[in-house]
Scaffold this active site. Structure first.
Site, mmCIF file in Angstrom:
data_model
loop_
_atom_site.group_PDB
_atom_site.id
_atom_site.type_symbol
_atom_site.label_atom_id
_atom_site.label_comp_id
_atom_site.label_asym_id
_atom_site.label_seq_id
_atom_site.Cartn_x
_atom_site.Cartn_y
_atom_site.Cartn_z
ATOM 1 N N GLU A 209 5.925 2.874 -7.289
ATOM 2 C CA GLU A 209 4.898 3.845 -6.901
ATOM 3 C C GLU A 209 4.901 5.019 -7.873
ATOM 4 O O GLU A 209 4.922 6.172 -7.451
ATOM 5 C CB GLU A 209 5.142 4.344 -5.498
ATOM 6 N N GLU A 305 4.491 -4.704 -1.749
ATOM 7 C CA GLU A 305 4.918 -4.167 -0.444
ATOM 8 C C GLU A 305 3.687 -4.072 0.428
ATOM 9 O O GLU A 305 2.718 -3.381 0.078
ATOM 10 C CB GLU A 305 5.473 -2.740 -0.583
HETATM 11 C C1 IPT Z 1 6.546 2.943 0.058
HETATM 12 C C2 IPT Z 1 7.737 2.851 -0.883
HETATM 13 O O1 IPT Z 1 7.430 2.087 -2.011
HETATM 14 C C3 IPT Z 1 8.936 2.261 -0.201
HETATM 15 O O2 IPT Z 1 10.052 2.458 -1.006
HETATM 16 C C4 IPT Z 1 9.125 2.883 1.147
HETATM 17 O O3 IPT Z 1 9.410 4.222 0.967
HETATM 18 C C5 IPT Z 1 7.864 2.697 1.935
HETATM 19 O O4 IPT Z 1 6.832 3.330 1.307
HETATM 20 C C6 IPT Z 1 7.884 3.303 3.297
HETATM 21 O O5 IPT Z 1 8.876 2.728 4.047
HETATM 22 S S1 IPT Z 1 5.558 4.316 -0.325
HETATM 23 C C7 IPT Z 1 4.037 4.279 0.575
HETATM 24 C C8 IPT Z 1 4.179 4.307 2.010
HETATM 25 C C9 IPT Z 1 3.254 5.447 0.129
#
Ligand code: IPT
Length: 978
Positions: A209, A305
């Site tokens: 990110e 993700e």
């Molecule tokens: C995303 C991150 O990439 C991950 O590491 C973790 O923090 C996750 O969120 C939330 O659990 S960031 C995204 C929600 C903006």
């Protein structure tokens, strides 16, 4: 005659090998679109010692030239501190249809100090990668260097918070540390790549990110550096980044990849609100200025993700964390169908669910915004128990692997399906039609889809996937209003599984060249044949079995229509000798075929029937190494004549009494010798927190103390006239400060959340002001003792070095006096070589091993837990307990703490020396702490030590401490004690 799945894969492998040797494999620089055979996906990956190619086109990955839909789940090895249990969760994932596991590797977990790295024990990355390969899962490796992940400093080691240079940029000092980390991780990763068959690493992510500096040299050079470093370390699988939404950041060509093309994928994440309709994105959908369909037209839709739950914040008035049942409720099985199917309909063929097993942020792992449990409301809960959320994952995961048409879908002509949002896709090579039907409303909708001659019902806030004109095995299903799950060949017959909700009336129409012979073997089904079409009508309930033979196809078909619950009891496995399908038990972990024997391992909870379809000529079945008596059943299977026994009872001891107790904090007393402590003599810091004028640096990190509690002792000569003392401190939310003057309690202060604008970033600071007691406003010498409970470092999501905000005391001033204070401080002792750098803070008891099982507490007072005592300070409780869980039982056990919520105290829980988390009685919401087997000895003696900090404003606890059974099964994996 069609090729068997196995034969085809072998051929595909051979072709790919030829290609690789010919120089146009993954190592080639020029990217030429590979020729794409359509056909079954490759067999599950293994460390097979053969060369493999990993390529892609705009539809999907191409592994050895065959299309692969990546159906992955996120699991963090560092959130499951028991390597044996990694295998348990990996096997559960594989059994439930995942073909890949995505892992962050967290730099802080492995590095107690610059230049010092540890990949042993619970940190054994090599072992994890070996297990993933043994389980038949691809690995998506994500070592950061920045990971976010609700972990301390977003994964940065404590020591990095005091180094020069801006993190997440091309700053040379920062890059030198990053290189140190990548060198370490890559040395291990390079031994587990799928490209040379040494392991199953399929893809590798750099950064996470990373949306700052996108169009600036500091960002582009940073990404180029990471790319080049990883390649120089011998990583040759495709690399990618995880964009924070489909913004089109870090697409191919956006930064220097050393002239390489075709080895960089564009990926973006998504955490949409479950209360809004799922957004369209991916290859067909929306995005920012550079996003949407145009973001990366030549790479496949890739979501590294996608929210499969959500993290829960601390409870109390500030954050109102509700506990993980709530995440699991708002992102339930219907959410998964609605959102994940929308993703598939948007051309996503690489899909990773964050989290699939969330686990535990034990010790000082959690970022300030979260508490110990990182259950996440995931499909597999923190206690490793399967949840109902596995139903859609299981059905879709197996479908995407067993039915190859889904790897190459184009958008097809829009269809109108009254009352539903309908996506229509088709495979240009096979002509298969795919419909994703979504109901965003609050009432079930029954409607019709053109070409599907049967009504389809989609429940409220749910979705389903239907297919038409699709080849399932050797037969073509013209249409069905049930969802396909798999097609495989087992021995002399083909098996096709279709699924739907219980009681649903389904119609499945098979194309036949002549009238077939049909018999209903089980369940409520009828069939009619006319004009080359066999229509099978069935009402779903359990497993409806219909056998179809003839009709132009030599191989008979067993059609299994399973309701959703039943589909979760069907376990397909590929073996080198052919496919196996097992039905019945709660879990089938592995299936191997040796001679005439199908050997299964797995779990039962209730007594369970077992039925097995297997390769031609198999005669015997074993279950967890026990021979079973079986009989041939009408569906062409072998059935165990006796049910497999379910799990027996698990007895847990009471922890109500038998505790030993000892108060500590001698540091508060004048007499304590702090001469070995660090002197606060620094005047400058790389922290983002300014050093107050005229005062020394008090920030604990600058003195090498990075985790948990830190003590300060300020010596000064004169307190004459001092009315009060102000202690400014910075901790992250839920921080706590206790102060004493000359051994007398001044009081406690708790961290409110001054900056509510952001839960995830920002530094939490506050100032505690205590009146100086009249009797102490004298010439000295005096001693100000301060204990600060730090709550870890902020993450650095915006690349503004927020992880470098100070932790600990920041400034101390007096009213009506300005004595010169000389400070000493003490945090955690040297990192525990077994339990790692994040296990301990700097409490007296921790520094002296009171948490360790071998510590002798014989001289501690025997005492009750609940106390009426109001005392500002730290008190420890210890007791042993024995467990004697049957060795054939996997019992998942938790520790429960409970008390009157008005009581202001917190507890660090140590099990056999391992810091299993922090309980804050008056904040919550967590009351149950999972104790992982391996740390917990389920057959033997355990030591529990509780370090209780009370702020002195109320009587302290804990009142109730007990063990609870979070789940049990007959089976499990062998567990090595840590
Ligand atoms: C995303 C991150 O990439 C991950 O590491 C973790 O923090 C996750 O969120 C939330 O659990 S960031 C995204 C929600 C903006």
């Amino acid at each position: 005659m069609g090729l068997s799945r196995r034969t085809f894969s072998a051929l595909a492998g051979t072709t790919a090998l030829g290609l690789a040797l010919g120089g146009s494999g993954a190592a080639a620089c020029a990217y030429a679109a590979p020729t794409v055979p359509t056909g079954p996906a490759p067999a599950p990956p293994a460390a097979d010692g053969r060369r493999h190619t990993i390529e892609f086109d705009r539809y999907s990955l191409l592994v050895d030239g065959s299309r692969l839909v990546v159906w992955s789940g996120e699991l963090h090895p560092f959130r499951l501190p028991s390597p044996s249990l990694w295998r348990d969760v990996l096997q559960k994932m594989r059994a439930h249809g995942y073909n890949a596991v995505s892992i962050y590797v967290s730099w802080n977990y492995h590095s107690p100090a610059a230049g010092s790295y540890d990949f042993t024990g619970v940190r054994d990355l090599d072992l994890f990668l070996t297990m993933a390969a043994e389980t038949g899962l691809y690995v998506i490796l994500r070592p950061g260097p920045y990971i976010n992940a609700e972990i301390d400093a977003g994964g940065y080691p404590g020591w990095l918070t005091v180094t020069k240079g801006t993190a997440r940029t091309s700053d040379p000092t920062y890059l030198s540390y990053v290189d140190e980390w990548f060198t370490q991780v890559d040395a291990i990763a390079a031994r587990h790549q799928y490209t040379d068959g040494a392991g199953t690493i399929l893809l590798y992510q750099i950064e996470n990110e990373y949306n700052a500096y996108v169009d600036q040299p500091a960002g582009r050079d940073y990404m180029a550096h990471l790319y080049a470093k990883v390649r120089a370390d011998g990583i040759d699988v495709p690399l990618f980044h995880n964009d924070n939404g489909r913004n089109g950041y870090w697409t191919p060509g956006s930064f220097d990849t050393g002239g390489e093309q075709g080895r960089w994928l564009y990926g973006f994440d998504g955490y949409p609100s479950p209360s809004q309709p799922p957004p369209d994105w991916g290859n067909f959908g929306i995005g920012g200025a550079k996003g949407g369909a145009t973001a990366s037209p030549d790479t496949p839709g890739f979501v590294p993700e996608f929210g499969g739950g959500w993290f829960d914040p601390w409870g109390g008035v500030e954050f109102k964390g509700k506990g993980y049942a709530e995440s699991r409720r708002t992102r339930d099985a219907a959410y998964e169908r609605r959102f994940y199917l929308t993703n598939l309909a948007n051309g996503i063929t690489l899909h990773n669910v964050y989290m699939t097993y969330g686990g535990t942020s034990w010790g000082w792992l959690p970022a300030p915004c979260v508490y110990t449990s990182y259950d996440y409301g995931a499909a597999i809960d923190e206690a490793r128990q399967p949840t109902a959320k596995l139903i859609p994952m299981h059905q879709l995961g197996h479908l995407l692997q067993y039915v190859p048409d889904f790897a190459k879908l184009d958008r097809a002509a829009d269809v109108t399906v009254t009352g539903l949002k309908a996506y229509h896709l088709s495979n240009p090579d096979t002509g298969a039609q795919v419909y994703v039907l979504r109901n965003d409303g609050t009432k079930a909708v029954t409607s019709t889809v053109p070409g599907i001659d049967a009504p389809v019902t989609v429940p409220a806030k749910d979705a389903r996937l239907l297919a038409a004109g699709i080849q399932l095995g050797r037969r073509k299903v013209r249409y069905s209003n049930a969802q396909p799950m798999l097609a495989l060949t087992a021995g002399r017959q083909e098996i096709v599984v279709l699924t739907g909700p219980t009681d649903e009336k389904t119609v499945t129409a098979l194309e036949c060249e002549g009238e077939p012979t049909v018999s209903v073997l089980d369940g409520d089904a009828t069939s009619t044949y006319a004009d080359g079409l066999l229509r099978i009508e069935a009402q779903l309930g359990g497993l409806t079995r219909v056998s179809v033979s003839g009709g132009g196809v030599a191989t008979p078909l067993l059609l299994l229509l399973a309701d959703d619950e039943t589909s979760l009891r069907l376990w397909p496995y590929d073996t080198p000798s052919g496919s196996v399908l097992a039905y019945g038990p709660a879990l089938v972990r592995t299936a191997t075929v040796t001679g005439v024997t199908v050997a299964l391992t797995g779990d039962t909870v209730e007594d369970a029937e077992l039925e097995v379809w297997g390769p031609r000529g198999f005669l015997e079945v074993t279950w967890n190494d026990n021979d079973l008596t079986t009989a041939a059943a009408p569906s062409g299977s072998l059935r165990a004549t006796q049910p497999l026994p379910g799990v027996g009872p698990v007895a847990l001891p009471s922890l109500a009494d038998g505790w030993r107790k000892k108060a500590e904090n001698p540091e508060a007393a004048l007499a304590f010798d702090d001469s070995a402590w660090k002197t606060a003599d620094r005047t400058t810091s790389f922290s983002t927190t300014p050093v107050p004028a005229g005062q020394p640096v008090l920030f604990a990190d600058d003195y090498g103390f990075h985790y948990g509690d830190v003590w300060y002792r300020g010596h000064f000569a004169d307190a004459s006239g001092a009315q009060s003392v102000s202690l400014a401190y910075s901790t992250g939310t839920q921080g706590l400060l206790l102060a004493w003057l000359d051994g007398q309690p001044l009081g406690a202060h708790r961290m409110p959340v001054p900056d509510k604008t952001s839960v995830r970033q920002g530094s939490w600071t506050a100032t505690a002001e205590f009146a100086v007691p009249q009797a102490l406003r004298t010439s000295g010498p005096h001693l100000l003792s301060v204990l600060v409970r730090r709550m870890q470092h902020d993450m650095d999501g915006k690349s503004t070095d927020t992880h470098k905000a100070a932790r600990g005391l920041t400034a101390v001033t007096f009213k009506e006096a300005s004595p010169k204070v000389s400070w000493r401080l003490q945090g955690e002792a040297a990192a525990d070589p077994v339990r790692g750098p994040l296990n301990n803070g700097g409490l007296y008891g921790e520094r002296n091993g009171w948490h360790l099982p071998e510590f002798g507490d014989g001289d501690w007072a025997l005492g009750d837990l609940a106390t009426t005592e109001k005392r500002q300070g730290v008190t420890w409780y210890r007791r042993g307990f024995k467990l004697a869980v049957d060795s054939g039982i996997d019992a998942s056990i938790g520790l429960i703490l409970n008390d009157d919520v008005a009581r202001a105290y917190r507890v660090q829980i140590f099990l056999n020396g391992w810091n299993m988390g922090q309980y804050i009685n008056d904040v919550g919401p967590q009351h149950t702490f999972v104790l992982p087997n391996g740390i917990l000895r389920t057959r033997g003696s355990n030591t529990l030590a509780l370090a209780v900090i009370s702020d002195g404003t109320t009587a302290s606890g804990p009142a109730e401490v007990g063990l609870t059974l979070l789940g049990s099964a007959a089976g499990g994996v062998p567990v090595t004690t840590l």
